[in-house]
Design a protein around this motif. Structure first.
Motif, PDB file in Angstrom:
ATOM      1  N   ASP A  74       0.685  -1.433   0.110  1.00  0.00           N
ATOM      2  CA  ASP A  74       0.150   0.100   0.281  1.00  0.00           C
ATOM      3  C   ASP A  74       0.639   1.076  -0.359  1.00  0.00           C
ATOM      4  OD1 ASP A  74      -2.549  -1.957   0.155  1.00  0.00           O
ATOM      5  OD2 ASP A  74      -2.388  -1.417   2.431  1.00  0.00           O
ATOM      6  N   VAL A  75       0.366   2.123  -0.652  1.00  0.00           N
ATOM      7  CA  VAL A  75       1.552   3.340  -1.090  1.00  0.00           C
ATOM      8  C   VAL A  75       1.042   4.670  -0.125  1.00  0.00           C
ATOM      9  CG1 VAL A  75       2.047   5.774  -2.286  1.00  0.00           C
ATOM     10  CG2 VAL A  75       1.601   2.935  -2.881  1.00  0.00           C
ATOM     11  N   LEU A  76       2.019   4.783   0.834  1.00  0.00           N
ATOM     12  CA  LEU A  76       0.986   6.434   1.646  1.00  0.00           C
ATOM     13  C   LEU A  76       2.064   7.374   1.250  1.00  0.00           C
ATOM     14  CD1 LEU A  76      -0.695   7.425   4.524  1.00  0.00           C
ATOM     15  CD2 LEU A  76       1.335   6.631   5.548  1.00  0.00           C
ATOM     16  N   ILE A  77       1.509   9.096   0.745  1.00  0.00           N
ATOM     17  CA  ILE A  77       1.829   9.701   0.699  1.00  0.00           C
ATOM     18  C   ILE A  77       1.715  10.985   1.634  1.00  0.00           C
ATOM     19  CG2 ILE A  77       1.628  11.683  -1.417  1.00  0.00           C
ATOM     20  CD1 ILE A  77       1.842   9.493  -2.390  1.00  0.00           C
ATOM     21  N   VAL A  78       2.897  10.865   1.862  1.00  0.00           N
ATOM     22  CA  VAL A  78       2.729  13.008   3.076  1.00  0.00           C
ATOM     23  C   VAL A  78       3.414  13.819   2.678  1.00  0.00           C
ATOM     24  CG1 VAL A  78       3.082  10.859   4.693  1.00  0.00           C
ATOM     25  CG2 VAL A  78       4.813  11.881   3.900  1.00  0.00           C
ATOM     26  N   CYS A  79       2.803  14.869   2.872  1.00  0.00           N
ATOM     27  CA  CYS A  79       3.597  16.208   2.956  1.00  0.00           C
ATOM     28  C   CYS A  79       3.442  17.031   3.801  1.00  0.00           C
ATOM     29  CB  CYS A  79       2.734  17.406   1.769  1.00  0.00           C
ATOM     30  SG  CYS A  79       1.515  17.442   2.331  1.00  0.00           S
ATOM     31  N   ALA A  80       3.939  18.429   4.426  1.00  0.00           N
ATOM     32  CA  ALA A  80       3.400  18.872   5.714  1.00  0.00           C
ATOM     33  C   ALA A  80       1.542  18.008   6.288  1.00  0.00           C
ATOM     34  CB  ALA A  80       4.147  20.202   5.665  1.00  0.00           C
ATOM     35  N   SER A  81       1.428  18.757   5.859  1.00  0.00           N
ATOM     36  CA  SER A  81      -0.052  18.597   6.317  1.00  0.00           C
ATOM     37  C   SER A  81      -1.575  18.249   5.828  1.00  0.00           C
ATOM     38  CB  SER A  81      -0.711  21.028   6.067  1.00  0.00           C
ATOM     39  OG  SER A  81      -0.907  21.156   4.634  1.00  0.00           O
ATOM     40  N   GLY A  82      -1.471  17.971   3.817  1.00  0.00           N
ATOM     41  CA  GLY A  82      -2.175  17.254   3.764  1.00  0.00           C
ATOM     42  C   GLY A  82      -2.309  17.849   2.408  1.00  0.00           C
ATOM     43  N   ALA A  83      -2.720  18.899   1.925  1.00  0.00           N
ATOM     44  CA  ALA A  83      -3.129  19.472   1.474  1.00  0.00           C
ATOM     45  C   ALA A  83      -2.250  19.078  -0.335  1.00  0.00           C
ATOM     46  CB  ALA A  83      -2.473  21.081   1.190  1.00  0.00           C
ATOM     47  N   ARG A  84      -0.635  19.229   0.118  1.00  0.00           N
ATOM     48  CA  ARG A  84       0.081  18.160  -1.452  1.00  0.00           C
ATOM     49  C   ARG A  84      -0.284  17.572  -1.421  1.00  0.00           C
ATOM     50  NH1 ARG A  84       5.595  21.249  -0.337  1.00  0.00           N
ATOM     51  NH2 ARG A  84       4.403  21.331   1.560  1.00  0.00           N
ATOM     52  N   SER A  85      -0.301  16.020  -1.202  1.00  0.00           N
ATOM     53  CA  SER A  85      -0.480  14.966  -0.903  1.00  0.00           C
ATOM     54  C   SER A  85      -2.082  14.456  -1.061  1.00  0.00           C
ATOM     55  CB  SER A  85      -0.082  14.016   1.195  1.00  0.00           C
ATOM     56  OG  SER A  85      -1.004  14.864   1.527  1.00  0.00           O
ATOM     57  N   GLY A  86      -2.630  15.423  -0.691  1.00  0.00           N
ATOM     58  CA  GLY A  86      -3.925  14.956  -1.061  1.00  0.00           C
ATOM     59  C   GLY A  86      -4.274  14.948  -2.848  1.00  0.00           C
ATOM     60  N   ASN A  87      -3.689  16.422  -3.216  1.00  0.00           N
ATOM     61  CA  ASN A  87      -2.930  16.261  -4.428  1.00  0.00           C
ATOM     62  C   ASN A  87      -2.896  15.467  -5.078  1.00  0.00           C
ATOM     63  OD1 ASN A  87      -4.685  19.205  -4.610  1.00  0.00           O
ATOM     64  ND2 ASN A  87      -2.178  20.232  -4.727  1.00  0.00           N
ATOM     65  N   ALA A  88      -1.472  14.811  -4.778  1.00  0.00           N
ATOM     66  CA  ALA A  88      -0.781  13.734  -5.236  1.00  0.00           C
ATOM     67  C   ALA A  88      -1.270  12.704  -5.592  1.00  0.00           C
ATOM     68  CB  ALA A  88       0.486  13.535  -4.358  1.00  0.00           C
ATOM     69  N   CYS A  89      -2.519  12.120  -4.492  1.00  0.00           N
ATOM     70  CA  CYS A  89      -3.507  10.575  -3.967  1.00  0.00           C
ATOM     71  C   CYS A  89      -4.234  11.209  -4.968  1.00  0.00           C
ATOM     72  CB  CYS A  89      -3.830  11.018  -2.879  1.00  0.00           C
ATOM     73  SG  CYS A  89      -2.302  10.294  -1.993  1.00  0.00           S
ATOM     74  N   ARG A  90      -4.726  12.486  -5.823  1.00  0.00           N
ATOM     75  CA  ARG A  90      -5.855  12.766  -6.939  1.00  0.00           C
ATOM     76  C   ARG A  90      -4.948  12.035  -8.415  1.00  0.00           C
ATOM     77  NH1 ARG A  90      -8.051  15.909  -2.430  1.00  0.00           N
ATOM     78  NH2 ARG A  90      -6.691  17.796  -3.632  1.00  0.00           N
ATOM     79  N   ILE A  91      -3.708  12.639  -8.416  1.00  0.00           N
ATOM     80  CA  ILE A  91      -2.973  12.537  -9.984  1.00  0.00           C
ATOM     81  C   ILE A  91      -3.208  10.859  -9.843  1.00  0.00           C
ATOM     82  CG2 ILE A  91      -1.109  12.445 -10.763  1.00  0.00           C
ATOM     83  CD1 ILE A  91      -0.703  15.661  -9.178  1.00  0.00           C
ATOM     84  N   LEU A  92      -2.489   9.877  -8.603  1.00  0.00           N
ATOM     85  CA  LEU A  92      -2.283   9.313  -8.959  1.00  0.00           C
ATOM     86  C   LEU A  92      -3.496   8.254  -9.145  1.00  0.00           C
ATOM     87  CD1 LEU A  92       0.295   8.290  -5.758  1.00  0.00           C
ATOM     88  CD2 LEU A  92       0.901   8.274  -8.386  1.00  0.00           C
ATOM     89  N   ALA A  93      -4.174   8.505  -8.730  1.00  0.00           N
ATOM     90  CA  ALA A  93      -5.795   7.933  -8.636  1.00  0.00           C
ATOM     91  C   ALA A  93      -6.443   7.703 -10.439  1.00  0.00           C
ATOM     92  CB  ALA A  93      -7.150   8.530  -7.868  1.00  0.00           C
ATOM     93  N   GLU A  94      -5.921   9.360 -11.038  1.00  0.00           N
ATOM     94  CA  GLU A  94      -6.606   9.392 -12.447  1.00  0.00           C
ATOM     95  C   GLU A  94      -5.180   9.067 -13.167  1.00  0.00           C
ATOM     96  OE1 GLU A  94      -5.633  14.092 -13.031  1.00  0.00           O
ATOM     97  OE2 GLU A  94      -7.094  14.225 -11.780  1.00  0.00           O
ATOM     98  N   ASN A  95      -4.582   8.175 -12.762  1.00  0.00           N
ATOM     99  CA  ASN A  95      -4.191   7.219 -13.322  1.00  0.00           C
ATOM    100  C   ASN A  95      -3.665   6.164 -13.204  1.00  0.00           C
ATOM    101  OD1 ASN A  95      -1.933   8.870 -15.091  1.00  0.00           O
ATOM    102  ND2 ASN A  95      -2.540  10.594 -13.820  1.00  0.00           N
ATOM    103  N   GLY A  96      -5.134   6.430 -12.193  1.00  0.00           N
ATOM    104  CA  GLY A  96      -5.142   4.069 -11.718  1.00  0.00           C
ATOM    105  C   GLY A  96      -4.317   3.862 -10.678  1.00  0.00           C
ATOM    106  N   VAL A  97      -3.432   4.326  -9.531  1.00  0.00           N
ATOM    107  CA  VAL A  97      -2.723   3.743  -8.901  1.00  0.00           C
ATOM    108  C   VAL A  97      -3.618   4.584  -7.328  1.00  0.00           C
ATOM    109  CG1 VAL A  97      -0.680   4.264  -7.500  1.00  0.00           C
ATOM    110  CG2 VAL A  97      -0.715   4.280  -9.901  1.00  0.00           C
ATOM    111  N   ALA A  98      -3.979   4.202  -6.409  1.00  0.00           N
ATOM    112  CA  ALA A  98      -4.547   3.515  -5.120  1.00  0.00           C
ATOM    113  C   ALA A  98      -3.350   4.275  -4.287  1.00  0.00           C
ATOM    114  CB  ALA A  98      -4.872   2.190  -4.686  1.00  0.00           C
TER     115      ALA A  98
END
Length: 191
Positions: free
Chosen positions: A61-85
């Motif tokens: 499982d992949v966990l994306i982190v940043c300072a507060s959660g905003a950038r990691s949320g954006n990264a998760c959306r990019i990954l989801a758009e490309n089929g990566v959970a």
């Protein structure tokens, strides 16, 4: 726009050994302290790393982190758009450290004196104050400087992005070393 899955601090801590943790902050922020075992892939390079992140996600499982959660949320959306959970860490590294969990730092890395959020607040406040003072003492047109910063802060809040942080991240003190994306991708390929 879908909301990415979120892992709480304690769940992430107990599962850390079974997760691929990717920190999407700048190399300077990453060097200032990151979750143990995290790999640094700055948000602006996440698309380049997609094949390797996809490969790692097939095994762990992949966990994306940043300072507060905003950038990691954006990264998760990019990954989801490309089929990566992927999930994001609730509250980011700030919340992780706030509950007393340790942060790792690369050997020889200088501890960053101010985090990006603090730098943004300082810069915005300074420019607003400068605009007001120059508007009173020199010419009223300088007050537009304060208005522009206020508008930028509103836009930042509405879009959950921060142009000022993007600019500040490019300053030399925020880039003590480049992210070694090649080495990070090699690690991902092995996971």
């Amino acid at each position: 726009m879908t909301t990415p899955a979120t892992l709480g601090i304690e769940e992430a801590r107990t599962r850390l050994h079974e997760l691929t943790v990717i920190d999407v902050r700048t190399p300077g922020e990453f060097a200032g302290g990151h979750l143990p075992g995290a790999l640094n892939i700055p948000l602006d390079r996440i698309r380049r790393a997609l094949p390797d992140i996809r490969h790692a996600a097939e095994r762990r499982d992949v966990l994306i982190v940043c300072a507060s959660g905003a950038r990691s949320g954006n990264a998760c959306r990019i990954l989801a758009e490309n089929g990566v959970a992927a999930a994001t860490l609730s509250g980011g590294t700030a919340a992780w450290a706030a509950v007393g969990h340790g942060l790792s730092r690369p050997e020889g890395a200088a501890r960053a004196s101010w985090g990006m959020e603090r730098q943004v607040r300082f810069t915005a406040g300074t420019v607003v104050l400068l605009g007001l003072l120059l508007g009173l003492l020199v010419h009223p047109a300088f007050q537009f400087l304060s208005a522009a910063i206020a508008g930028g802060l509103v836009f930042s809040a509405l879009t959950d992005t921060c142009g000022m942080a993007a600019v500040l991240a490019r300053l030399p003190h925020n880039r003590p070393r480049a992210a070694d994306l090649g080495a990070t991708l090699e690690v991902l390929r092995g996971r």
